[in-house]
Scaffold this active site. Structure first.
Site, mmCIF file in Angstrom:
data_model
loop_
_atom_site.group_PDB
_atom_site.id
_atom_site.type_symbol
_atom_site.label_atom_id
_atom_site.label_comp_id
_atom_site.label_asym_id
_atom_site.label_seq_id
_atom_site.Cartn_x
_atom_site.Cartn_y
_atom_site.Cartn_z
ATOM 1 N N THR A 13 0.815 -1.219 0.000
ATOM 2 C CA THR A 13 0.000 0.000 0.000
ATOM 3 C C THR A 13 0.849 1.270 0.000
ATOM 4 O O THR A 13 0.296 2.370 -0.058
ATOM 5 C CB THR A 13 -0.935 0.023 1.223
ATOM 6 O OG1 THR A 13 -0.141 -0.075 2.423
ATOM 7 C CG2 THR A 13 -1.926 -1.128 1.182
ATOM 8 N N SER A 42 -4.515 -2.488 6.967
ATOM 9 C CA SER A 42 -4.795 -2.438 5.526
ATOM 10 C C SER A 42 -5.391 -3.736 5.002
ATOM 11 O O SER A 42 -5.738 -3.820 3.818
ATOM 12 C CB SER A 42 -3.500 -2.131 4.746
ATOM 13 O OG SER A 42 -2.978 -0.865 5.088
ATOM 14 N N ARG A 101 21.884 -3.597 3.994
ATOM 15 C CA ARG A 101 22.758 -3.170 2.901
ATOM 16 C C ARG A 101 24.243 -3.333 3.198
ATOM 17 O O ARG A 101 25.019 -3.688 2.314
ATOM 18 C CB ARG A 101 22.477 -1.702 2.539
ATOM 19 C CG ARG A 101 21.165 -1.504 1.809
ATOM 20 C CD ARG A 101 20.907 -0.034 1.572
ATOM 21 N NE ARG A 101 19.596 0.185 0.966
ATOM 22 C CZ ARG A 101 18.937 1.317 1.029
ATOM 23 N NH1 ARG A 101 19.456 2.363 1.658
ATOM 24 N NH2 ARG A 101 17.756 1.431 0.455
ATOM 25 N N CYS A 132 18.308 4.886 -3.283
ATOM 26 C CA CYS A 132 17.906 5.382 -4.604
ATOM 27 C C CYS A 132 18.954 6.313 -5.219
ATOM 28 O O CYS A 132 19.241 6.233 -6.424
ATOM 29 C CB CYS A 132 16.554 6.089 -4.515
ATOM 30 S SG CYS A 132 16.429 7.328 -3.215
ATOM 31 N N GLY A 163 10.736 10.442 -2.145
ATOM 32 C CA GLY A 163 11.720 9.666 -1.406
ATOM 33 C C GLY A 163 11.436 9.603 0.078
ATOM 34 O O GLY A 163 11.955 8.739 0.783
ATOM 35 N N LYS A 216 25.295 7.105 3.438
ATOM 36 C CA LYS A 216 24.875 5.908 2.696
ATOM 37 C C LYS A 216 25.537 5.875 1.323
ATOM 38 O O LYS A 216 26.006 4.823 0.867
ATOM 39 C CB LYS A 216 23.353 5.910 2.518
ATOM 40 C CG LYS A 216 22.539 5.524 3.728
ATOM 41 C CD LYS A 216 21.055 5.639 3.397
ATOM 42 C CE LYS A 216 20.196 5.378 4.622
ATOM 43 N NZ LYS A 216 18.747 5.568 4.313
ATOM 44 N N HIS A 245 14.902 12.174 -8.778
ATOM 45 C CA HIS A 245 16.072 12.756 -8.122
ATOM 46 C C HIS A 245 17.047 13.273 -9.177
ATOM 47 O O HIS A 245 17.203 12.671 -10.252
ATOM 48 C CB HIS A 245 16.805 11.709 -7.281
ATOM 49 C CG HIS A 245 16.100 11.322 -6.016
ATOM 50 N ND1 HIS A 245 14.922 11.884 -5.607
ATOM 51 C CD2 HIS A 245 16.445 10.406 -5.055
ATOM 52 C CE1 HIS A 245 14.554 11.334 -4.455
ATOM 53 N NE2 HIS A 245 15.468 10.434 -4.108
ATOM 54 N N ASN A 319 13.245 8.144 -8.799
ATOM 55 C CA ASN A 319 13.721 7.552 -7.550
ATOM 56 C C ASN A 319 12.862 6.405 -7.052
ATOM 57 O O ASN A 319 13.352 5.491 -6.377
ATOM 58 C CB ASN A 319 13.813 8.616 -6.457
ATOM 59 C CG ASN A 319 12.507 9.348 -6.248
ATOM 60 O OD1 ASN A 319 12.020 10.031 -7.162
ATOM 61 N ND2 ASN A 319 11.911 9.224 -5.086
#
Length: 342
Positions: A13, A42, A101, A132, A163, A216, A245, A319
């Protein structure tokens, strides 16, 4: 791609979840089953899946043994809780949050850049989708790095409010109405007014004065390029744009280069659409070129007059699409293709 795979979209969603479902429905991928998952509040609501709608199921109750792949985009805390459970049930997770990550044993993948690492990936497991801003930057920089070895990157990002999620988009729209109606501007999603403004901080500040978003880009670039010697000096800025972006990139290479060679590399690069230097309306922009598109657009390419091995470029991309949903689906496609070859 295997026509019999079963896919779960976690966070269906949300803004990225909606695009994941849209790409899965419109791209011609013939999956046996696509399941939309979200929170209990939801449950029972419906989300678009191409021309049809599917009912949202509750993540808490879902048995991941029913699926081959789970595309997570519901926040780091959700991924940390449910991604390991999905893997334990035999499902491969492609996670769009920052939760995994930088873990050594989790591949951080941009298919056009380091997709070959998937050949060594053992299913089930977790694969991380990069940030992104990192994705679009490295799609553009990878062919240059491969030939001339990038040593250092200075980048200023101009990042769309999408974003920051759906509520941020709604606030920008609301502030536009308030501003044009001469009403008081209300800000709940941003620290200051967003409409007709730019905010020079995204995410919290770390001890070194850089924001988490900026760091990041540095850390993820080193992992994806497999090089601790590359430094990324980033300034991440939020701008009043809904989608797309933009990045102003200055890089320095170890090896000397010719500008026309760089142009040739960019023209041939997977995922890149290079727009040569032209005046005015020909430059790539978020609203006109990037929004809704799959490519990373590169323009304003020029040699840095202040550095003998310096190069400047302007990079834009959607993005939410290439910066999140599309990249995750490309990972799934490549991984499944490799599996079918086994």
């Amino acid at each position: 791609m295997n026509k019999n795979i079963k896919v779960a979209v976690v966070g269906a969603t949300g803004a990225v979840g909606e695009v994941l479902l849209s790409i899965l429905a419109d791209s011609g991928l013939r999956c046996q089953q696509v399941v939309a998952l979200a929170s209990r509040k939801s449950e029972g609501s419906e989300v678009d899946f191409g021309r049809q709608q599917v009912s949202v199921r509750c993540l808490d109750d879902f048995d991941f043994s029913e699926t081959d792949y789970a595309l997570f985009s519901a926040g780091g805390a959700i991924s940390e809780t449910y991604a390991p459970k999905a893997v334990a049930a035999g499902c491969t997770v492609i996670d769009n949050t920052s939760a995994f990550r930088l873990q050594v044993d989790v591949p951080l993948i941009i298919p056009e850049v380091n997709g070959d690492l998937l050949k060594e990936f053992k299913r089930p497991g977790i694969i991380a989708n990069p940030n992104c801003s990192t994705i679009q930057m490295l799609v553009a920089l990878a062919p240059i790095h491969q030939h001339f070895e990038i040593e250092r990157v200075n980048v200023a990002t101009y990042q769309a409010v999408s974003g920051a999620g759906r509520k941020a988009q709604e606030e920008l729209a609301r502030q536009a109405v308030q501003k044009l109606s001469f009403q008081e501007i209300e800000s709940t999603q941003f620290d200051q007014q967003m409409i007709f403004n730019v905010l020079p901080q995204i995410d919290v500040l770390e001890d070194n004065g850089y924001s988490r978003e900026e760091m990041k880009m540095h850390r993820e670039t080193q992992k994806i390029f497999a090089s601790d010697s590359i430094s990324v000096n980033a300034t991440a800025v939020r701008v009043p744009v809904f989608f797309g972006h933009a990045e102003a990139i200055h890089l320095e290479t170890r090896k000397p280069f010719e500008l026309n060679t760089v142009e040739k590399l960019l023209r041939r690069a997977d995922g890149v659409e290079y727009l040569p230097n032209l005046d005015g309306g020909q430059h790539p922009t978020p609203a006109v070129h990037a929004a809704g598109a799959d490519s990373v657009f590169v323009g304003r390419l020029r040699r840095d007059h202040s550095h003998p091995r310096g190069l400047n470029m302007w990079v834009v991309a959607d993005n939410v699409r290439k910066g999140a949903a599309l990249n995750a689906i490309q990972i799934m496609q490549k991984l499944d293709e490799l599996h079918c070859q086994e």
